[in-house]
Scaffold this active site. Structure first.
Site, PDB file in Angstrom:
ATOM      1  N   ARG A 169       7.096   1.459   2.220  1.00 10.70           N
ATOM      2  CA  ARG A 169       7.841   2.774   1.596  1.00 10.70           C
ATOM      3  C   ARG A 169       9.208   2.081   1.949  1.00 10.70           C
ATOM      4  NH1 ARG A 169       3.904   6.343   3.059  1.00 10.70           N
ATOM      5  NH2 ARG A 169       5.348   6.939   4.807  1.00 10.70           N
ATOM      6  N   LYS A 177       0.764  -1.173  -0.111  1.00 10.50           N
ATOM      7  CA  LYS A 177      -0.020  -0.044   0.024  1.00 10.50           C
ATOM      8  C   LYS A 177       0.879   1.000  -0.153  1.00 10.50           C
ATOM      9  CE  LYS A 177      -3.570   2.351   2.942  1.00 10.50           C
ATOM     10  NZ  LYS A 177      -4.215   2.314   4.189  1.00 10.50           N
ATOM     11  N   THR A 235       0.812   4.483   0.801  1.00 14.03           N
ATOM     12  CA  THR A 235       0.907   5.225   1.998  1.00 14.03           C
ATOM     13  C   THR A 235       1.435   4.442   3.266  1.00 14.03           C
ATOM     14  OG1 THR A 235      -1.447   4.578   2.605  1.00 14.03           O
ATOM     15  CG2 THR A 235      -1.203   6.589   1.043  1.00 14.03           C
ATOM     16  N   CYS A 236       1.779   3.201   3.299  1.00 12.46           N
ATOM     17  CA  CYS A 236       2.276   2.473   4.350  1.00 12.46           C
ATOM     18  C   CYS A 236       3.701   2.924   4.515  1.00 12.46           C
ATOM     19  CB  CYS A 236       1.877   0.908   4.233  1.00 12.46           C
ATOM     20  SG  CYS A 236       3.102  -0.159   5.433  1.00 12.46           S
ATOM     21  N   SER A 237       4.265   3.270   5.718  1.00 15.29           N
ATOM     22  CA  SER A 237       5.566   3.411   5.978  1.00 15.29           C
ATOM     23  C   SER A 237       6.492   2.213   5.712  1.00 15.29           C
ATOM     24  CB  SER A 237       5.586   4.330   7.313  1.00 15.29           C
ATOM     25  OG  SER A 237       5.383   3.363   8.411  1.00 15.29           O
TER      26      SER A 237
END
Length: 117
Positions: free
Chosen positions: A17, A10, A12-14
């Site tokens: 990333r 996903k 937006t998931c840290s």
């Protein structure tokens, strides 16, 4: 290892990333699948979990508000029922999941991706 790496994530998931950054730094080629844009089927999720070698409940994000509202931790649901719920509610799937051939790792922490390099 010559098989291509696939990251199910996903954006937006840290943790996702961070995992993607580690892969980029490694120089390995990989494909990234945003399973919100390209939803997983029950069969695909089942296959990913089998490659992880984990029980389905270990791939369920129990801390998500939806999991709490559905009281998933308190219910005696079958694996098939859980798979369907997770596919219909992708926020309930632990992420990122990185696959290379028949192997997969849950990259929590992101450094787990190194097991596939």
């Amino acid at each position: 290892m010559s098989k291509k790496i696939i990251v199910y994530q996903k954006p937006t998931c840290s943790k996702c990333r961070a995992t993607l950054a580690l892969l980029k730094d490694s120089g390995q080629e990989f494909d990234s699948v945003n399973y919100y844009d390209m939803p997983l089927t029950v069969e695909q999720l089942r296959e990913l979990i089998e490659k992880l070698g984990l029980p389905i409940r270990d791939v369920l994000r129990n801390d998500e508000p939806m999991a709490r509202s559905l009281k998933l931790a308190e219910q005696q649901l079958s694996d098939e029922e859980l798979l369907k719920i997770m596919v219909n509610n992708p926020d309930l799937i632990q992420r990122p999941i990185v696959v290379r051939g028949d192997e997969a790792v849950l990259c929590r922490p992101p450094e787990n991706v190194m097991k596939l390099l």
